[in-house]
Write a protein that holds these residues in place. Structure first.
Motif, PDB file in Angstrom:
ATOM      1  N   GLU A  43       4.054   5.749  18.968  1.00  0.00           N
ATOM      2  CA  GLU A  43       3.507   4.409  19.192  1.00  0.00           C
ATOM      3  C   GLU A  43       2.331   4.157  18.232  1.00  0.00           C
ATOM      4  N   ILE A  44       1.534   5.186  17.980  1.00  0.00           N
ATOM      5  CA  ILE A  44       0.419   5.072  17.037  1.00  0.00           C
ATOM      6  C   ILE A  44       0.964   4.850  15.631  1.00  0.00           C
ATOM      7  N   TYR A  45       1.991   5.603  15.266  1.00  0.00           N
ATOM      8  CA  TYR A  45       2.649   5.438  13.965  1.00  0.00           C
ATOM      9  C   TYR A  45       3.090   3.990  13.781  1.00  0.00           C
ATOM     10  N   LYS A  46       3.765   3.431  14.794  1.00  0.00           N
ATOM     11  CA  LYS A  46       4.250   2.053  14.710  1.00  0.00           C
ATOM     12  C   LYS A  46       3.102   1.056  14.629  1.00  0.00           C
ATOM     13  N   ALA A  47       2.013   1.309  15.338  1.00  0.00           N
ATOM     14  CA  ALA A  47       0.854   0.407  15.309  1.00  0.00           C
ATOM     15  C   ALA A  47       0.263   0.340  13.904  1.00  0.00           C
ATOM     16  N   ILE A  48       0.194   1.481  13.224  1.00  0.00           N
ATOM     17  CA  ILE A  48      -0.329   1.518  11.850  1.00  0.00           C
ATOM     18  C   ILE A  48       0.601   0.753  10.921  1.00  0.00           C
ATOM     19  N   ARG A  49       1.881   1.047  11.027  1.00  0.00           N
ATOM     20  CA  ARG A  49       2.869   0.366  10.172  1.00  0.00           C
ATOM     21  C   ARG A  49       2.841  -1.140  10.408  1.00  0.00           C
ATOM     22  N   ASP A  50       2.820  -1.544  11.668  1.00  0.00           N
ATOM     23  CA  ASP A  50       2.862  -2.968  11.998  1.00  0.00           C
ATOM     24  C   ASP A  50       1.577  -3.689  11.603  1.00  0.00           C
ATOM     25  N   ALA A  51       0.433  -3.031  11.744  1.00  0.00           N
ATOM     26  CA  ALA A  51      -0.852  -3.647  11.407  1.00  0.00           C
ATOM     27  C   ALA A  51      -0.963  -3.941   9.920  1.00  0.00           C
ATOM     28  N   THR A  52      -0.216  -3.208   9.112  1.00  0.00           N
ATOM     29  CA  THR A  52      -0.262  -3.410   7.659  1.00  0.00           C
ATOM     30  C   THR A  52       0.950  -4.176   7.157  1.00  0.00           C
ATOM     31  N   GLY A  53       1.732  -4.712   8.050  1.00  0.00           N
ATOM     32  CA  GLY A  53       2.922  -5.438   7.649  1.00  0.00           C
ATOM     33  C   GLY A  53       3.905  -4.548   6.903  1.00  0.00           C
ATOM     34  N   GLY A  54       3.881  -3.260   7.200  1.00  0.00           N
ATOM     35  CA  GLY A  54       4.779  -2.305   6.557  1.00  0.00           C
ATOM     36  C   GLY A  54       4.291  -1.811   5.205  1.00  0.00           C
ATOM     37  N   GLU A  55       3.126  -2.297   4.740  1.00  0.00           N
ATOM     38  CA  GLU A  55       2.607  -1.872   3.438  1.00  0.00           C
ATOM     39  C   GLU A  55       2.144  -0.422   3.439  1.00  0.00           C
ATOM     40  N   HIS A  56       1.737   0.079   4.604  1.00  0.00           N
ATOM     41  CA  HIS A  56       1.224   1.444   4.671  1.00  0.00           C
ATOM     42  C   HIS A  56       1.802   2.143   5.891  1.00  0.00           C
ATOM     43  N   GLU A  57       2.344   3.307   5.648  1.00  0.00           N
ATOM     44  CA  GLU A  57       2.816   4.162   6.731  1.00  0.00           C
ATOM     45  C   GLU A  57       2.214   5.540   6.511  1.00  0.00           C
ATOM     46  N   ILE A  58       1.831   6.171   7.592  1.00  0.00           N
ATOM     47  CA  ILE A  58       1.351   7.543   7.518  1.00  0.00           C
ATOM     48  C   ILE A  58       2.484   8.421   8.015  1.00  0.00           C
ATOM     49  N   LYS A  59       2.831   9.417   7.241  1.00  0.00           N
ATOM     50  CA  LYS A  59       3.931  10.303   7.621  1.00  0.00           C
ATOM     51  C   LYS A  59       3.665  10.897   9.003  1.00  0.00           C
ATOM     52  N   GLU A  60       4.744  11.003   9.780  1.00  0.00           N
ATOM     53  CA  GLU A  60       4.602  11.532  11.135  1.00  0.00           C
ATOM     54  C   GLU A  60       3.985  12.922  11.140  1.00  0.00           C
ATOM     55  N   ALA A  61       4.368  13.767  10.191  1.00  0.00           N
ATOM     56  CA  ALA A  61       3.807  15.126  10.135  1.00  0.00           C
ATOM     57  C   ALA A  61       2.294  15.073   9.934  1.00  0.00           C
ATOM     58  N   THR A  62       1.839  14.152   9.096  1.00  0.00           N
ATOM     59  CA  THR A  62       0.404  13.986   8.868  1.00  0.00           C
ATOM     60  C   THR A  62      -0.279  13.521  10.144  1.00  0.00           C
ATOM     61  N   LEU A  63       0.352  12.573  10.838  1.00  0.00           N
ATOM     62  CA  LEU A  63      -0.242  12.072  12.077  1.00  0.00           C
ATOM     63  C   LEU A  63      -0.331  13.167  13.131  1.00  0.00           C
ATOM     64  N   TYR A  64       0.712  13.955  13.299  1.00  0.00           N
ATOM     65  CA  TYR A  64       0.674  14.995  14.333  1.00  0.00           C
ATOM     66  C   TYR A  64      -0.355  16.063  14.000  1.00  0.00           C
TER      67      TYR A  64
END
Length: 128
Positions: A43-64
């Motif tokens: 859900e945090i991953y999606k919040a980051i992606r959505d907040a940037t309009g898909g311009e920035h995603e943080i890899k799940e491995a990095t997030l965990y």
């Protein structure tokens, strides 16, 4: 020669520079999201992606890895959800220490941005 990205106008080098800047603020980004509400990892991953309009995603491995580090440092706490359908989800919530670190990091970012804007003579990037 660097060809500008059609969506942002940034060159490949600029995109890499922006990604490096963002990567250095992953902890603060996650803490900022958790300030609003407790959330599970994806859900945090999606919040980051959505907040940037898909311009920035943080890899799940990095997030965990970030979640583990923040928890180890006492900035977030985790617990297992009680889902009735699907797999169990690990939820994260910010601690008081996490809120204090977040506030300090944001203050440092604002001060740094002001200094860099002054050094680059940036008045108002929206008006060009």
């Amino acid at each position: 020669m660097n060809i500008p990205d059609a969506a942002t106008g940034a060159t490949g080098e600029n995109n890499a520079f922006a990604a490096d800047l963002l990567r250095g603020h992953t902890d603060t980004i996650v803490l900022g999201i958790l300030r609003r509400s407790e959330q599970y990892g994806f859900e945090i991953y999606k919040a980051i992606r959505d907040a940037t309009g898909g311009e920035h995603e943080i890899k799940e491995a990095t997030l965990y890895a970030t979640y583990r580090r923040l928890e180890k440092d006492g900035l977030v706490e985790s617990y297992w959800g009680d889902e009735t359908q699907g797999g169990r989800r690990k939820y994260y919530r910010i601690t008081d220490a996490g809120r204090a670190v977040y506030r300090g990091n944001v203050a440092a970012w604002v001060a740094t941005r002001r200094i860099i804007d002054n050094l680059l003579d940036v008045k108002d990037t929206k008006n060009g």
